[in-house]
Design a protein around this motif. Structure first.
Motif, PDB file in Angstrom:
ATOM      1  N   LEU A  80       0.876  -1.024  -0.081  1.00 56.51           N
ATOM      2  CA  LEU A  80      -0.080  -0.044   0.024  1.00 56.51           C
ATOM      3  C   LEU A  80       0.933   1.259   0.065  1.00 56.51           C
ATOM      4  N   ALA A  81       2.132   1.081   0.641  1.00 53.12           N
ATOM      5  CA  ALA A  81       3.059   2.329   0.724  1.00 53.12           C
ATOM      6  C   ALA A  81       3.478   2.654  -0.784  1.00 53.12           C
ATOM      7  N   LEU A  82       3.875   1.460  -1.447  1.00 54.97           N
ATOM      8  CA  LEU A  82       4.537   1.670  -2.433  1.00 54.97           C
ATOM      9  C   LEU A  82       3.501   2.192  -3.743  1.00 54.97           C
ATOM     10  N   GLU A  83       2.111   1.885  -3.348  1.00 56.99           N
ATOM     11  CA  GLU A  83       1.006   2.192  -4.332  1.00 56.99           C
ATOM     12  C   GLU A  83       0.876   3.794  -4.096  1.00 56.99           C
ATOM     13  N   PHE A  84       0.866   4.168  -2.713  1.00 61.61           N
ATOM     14  CA  PHE A  84       0.757   5.633  -2.467  1.00 61.61           C
ATOM     15  C   PHE A  84       1.591   6.320  -3.217  1.00 61.61           C
ATOM     16  N   VAL A  85       3.215   5.875  -3.323  1.00 64.02           N
ATOM     17  CA  VAL A  85       4.204   6.717  -4.055  1.00 64.02           C
ATOM     18  C   VAL A  85       3.840   6.610  -5.448  1.00 64.02           C
ATOM     19  N   LYS A  86       3.380   5.760  -6.008  1.00 60.14           N
ATOM     20  CA  LYS A  86       2.935   5.742  -7.624  1.00 60.14           C
ATOM     21  C   LYS A  86       1.732   6.718  -7.707  1.00 60.14           C
ATOM     22  N   TYR A  87       0.747   6.844  -6.701  1.00 59.60           N
ATOM     23  CA  TYR A  87      -0.325   7.626  -6.700  1.00 59.60           C
ATOM     24  C   TYR A  87       0.055   9.104  -6.618  1.00 59.60           C
ATOM     25  N   MET A  88       0.997   9.368  -5.725  1.00 57.46           N
ATOM     26  CA  MET A  88       1.422  10.871  -5.717  1.00 57.46           C
ATOM     27  C   MET A  88       2.129  11.467  -6.827  1.00 57.46           C
ATOM     28  N   THR A  89       2.744  10.314  -7.693  1.00 58.97           N
ATOM     29  CA  THR A  89       3.588  10.770  -8.721  1.00 58.97           C
ATOM     30  C   THR A  89       2.867  10.670 -10.025  1.00 58.97           C
ATOM     31  N   SER A  90       1.604  10.105  -9.986  1.00 63.48           N
ATOM     32  CA  SER A  90       0.390   9.906 -10.993  1.00 63.48           C
ATOM     33  C   SER A  90       0.256  11.468 -11.894  1.00 63.48           C
ATOM     34  N   VAL A  91      -0.132  11.288 -12.997  1.00 64.33           N
ATOM     35  CA  VAL A  91      -0.544  12.428 -13.842  1.00 64.33           C
ATOM     36  C   VAL A  91      -1.902  13.299 -13.214  1.00 64.33           C
ATOM     37  N   GLU A  92      -2.560  12.354 -12.585  1.00 61.12           N
ATOM     38  CA  GLU A  92      -3.852  13.037 -12.105  1.00 61.12           C
ATOM     39  C   GLU A  92      -3.178  13.674 -10.703  1.00 61.12           C
ATOM     40  N   VAL A  93      -2.415  13.313  -9.947  1.00 62.23           N
ATOM     41  CA  VAL A  93      -2.367  14.023  -8.399  1.00 62.23           C
ATOM     42  C   VAL A  93      -1.366  15.099  -9.217  1.00 62.23           C
ATOM     43  N   GLN A  94      -0.273  15.010  -9.906  1.00 60.79           N
ATOM     44  CA  GLN A  94       0.740  15.982 -10.186  1.00 60.79           C
ATOM     45  C   GLN A  94       0.078  17.002 -11.057  1.00 60.79           C
TER      46      GLN A  94
END
Length: 437
Positions: A331-345
């Motif tokens: 889940l932590a790794l998924e969060f890193v991916k989420y925070m650097t995703s196009v949507e969040v960025q």
């Protein structure tokens, strides 16, 4: 290098009693009567966005981003819990000193206790996950600057990027051509002299903290100097001609600019540039776009340091603890991916108004879509940083905050009329020798 001593015993005691009250950064409760999970199945994420929305709107945007992730993963076996803490760095320092590390923490760019934690094997290596999921472009500058011998221990979702902002109306009044002013530091100094003669409270630039960036940019203008500021400070660097030239050039510019216009915190005089329009140039990050008064949006323009140089730093960002369960780690790794995703960025760019780490975003297209003059300024500033001939790290990340403060203090003292700059530089060298031991 000497560091500020933290009262570990006091903070460690506070961690036990205070954190429960600090864990309100995001609302982790779920609608529909979901069963609460025990602490072993809770992924706690410390972050520094504790400010009220009225105080700093971007903090609420970041908390909303975290809340969205919690909601999207609310049905899993692990609960994501974002915890906003004002004294995050002290709390983490206390834990690391005791041989432990939070489940996950965002250092927010500041160099904190990560180095010590890595040395104790407390931090998870993110690089295999990044490579396996082809996230190099998504994490951008983190991929190179945060690489430690083939390991990446943190990813910052925002890139601290610095350049210049200038007021075109002030430059025009002073008869200064923008084509020449940023050609080199001599031309820059000549332009500041002209602005300082305008009167009516108008002056060239905000010196002091900002002037340290002159040192940074000049060091970065040569391969040898760039190599020096991308490494730890050494005696050879302190004694180098590159460092001497950079400091003395900045000090002479500051002295001509006047000691009344120096500050150890740019924020003390920021209104002079962003609101009052009485300053020609501001050394600051791309995020300054969000502070520009709407009335001045037309005349304030971003550019890079002479030599087409940008200062950009990933810094310490989101770090994950070693030794967690497979589910919590996933889940932590998924969060890193989420925070650097196009949507969040995209949200980080348009709503937080910071430079995103993801290099795949079309910032100019986002700015046009937003139809916001300030976001357009931000896009222009970010694009310039991306296209800079030379990009160099902020020396405070490699040389340390104590060195940074010593250089700033020396520059502020050098700005006083009559100060012997050569003598003050020799004094600074002695101070830096003492700091590095």
């Amino acid at each position: 290098m000497k560091r500020k001593v933290v009262s570990i015993l006091l903070i460690a005691a506070m961690c036990v009693t205070v954190l429960a009250g600090c864990r309100g950064g995001s609302d982790s409760s779920k609608e529909g009567g979901s069963v609460a999970k025990d602490e072993d199945n809770t992924l706690e994420f410390y972050h520094g966005y504790y400010q009220d929305e009225s105080e700093w709107a971007a903090a609420q945007v970041m908390r909303d981003i975290y809340d969205q992730f919690a909601e999207e993963h609310g049905d899993g076996n692990v609960t994501f819990k974002a915890i906003a803490v004002e004294n995050r760095d002290e709390i983490v320092s206390a834990q690391v000193s005791g041989g432990s590390f939070p489940d996950m923490v965002d250092f927010g760019g500041a160099r904190g206790s990560l180095t010590s934690a890595v040395a104790q094997n407390l931090v998870y290596d993110l690089k295999p996950y990044i490579d396996e999921n082809n996230l190099a472009d998504a994490i951008g500058l983190n991929y190179t600057q945060n690489d430690q011998n083939g390991h990446i221990y943190s990813v910052h979702d925002q890139i601290e990027s610095r350049g210049l902002w200038y007021n075109s109306a002030v430059l025009e009044k002073a008869g200064v051509s923008t084509d020449k002013i940023f050609a080199d530091w001599t031309s820059f100094g000549d332009a500041m002299d002209k602005i300082n003669t305008l009167g009516n409270g108008t002056y060239g630039y905000i010196a002091g903290q900002g002037s340290r960036q002159i040192v940074n940019a000049i060091m970065g203008s040569t391969e040898k100097g760039k190599e020096m500021i991308e490494s730890e400070l050494t005696e050879d660097t302190i004694n180098s001609s590159e460092f001497a030239e950079a400091f003395k050039t900045a000090a002479k510019l500051d002295q001509a600019n006047g000691s009344d216009h120096t500050t150890d915190d740019n924020g003390n005089l920021m209104a002079d540039f962003n609101t009052n329009g009485t300053v020609g140039v501001l050394f600051n990050g791309v995020w300054n776009a969000g502070a520009i008064a709407e009335a001045n949006a037309e005349v304030i323009v971003p550019t890079l340091f002479p030599g087409n140089i940008a200062i950009a730093s990933a810094g310490d960002g989101i770090a994950v603890a070693n030794g967690m369960s497979e589910e919590k780690t996933a889940l932590a790794l998924e969060f890193v991916k989420y925070m650097t995703s196009v949507e969040v960025q995209e949200k980080i760019f348009t709503e937080v108004q910071a430079k995103p780490c993801n290099t795949t975003l079309d910032l100019n297209a986002l700015a046009q879509k937003s139809d916001n003059a300030i976001v357009s300024k931000l896009a222009e500033a970010c694009s310039q940083v991306n296209d800079a001939d030379t990009t160099v790290i902020d020396l405070s990340y490699t040389w340390g905050s104590d060195v940074d403060k010593a250089v700033i203090n020396a520059l502020m003292e050098s700005a006083v009329t009559g100060t012997d700059i050569d003598a003050r530089f020799e004094q600074l060298q002695k101070e830096l020798f003492a700091l590095i031991g």
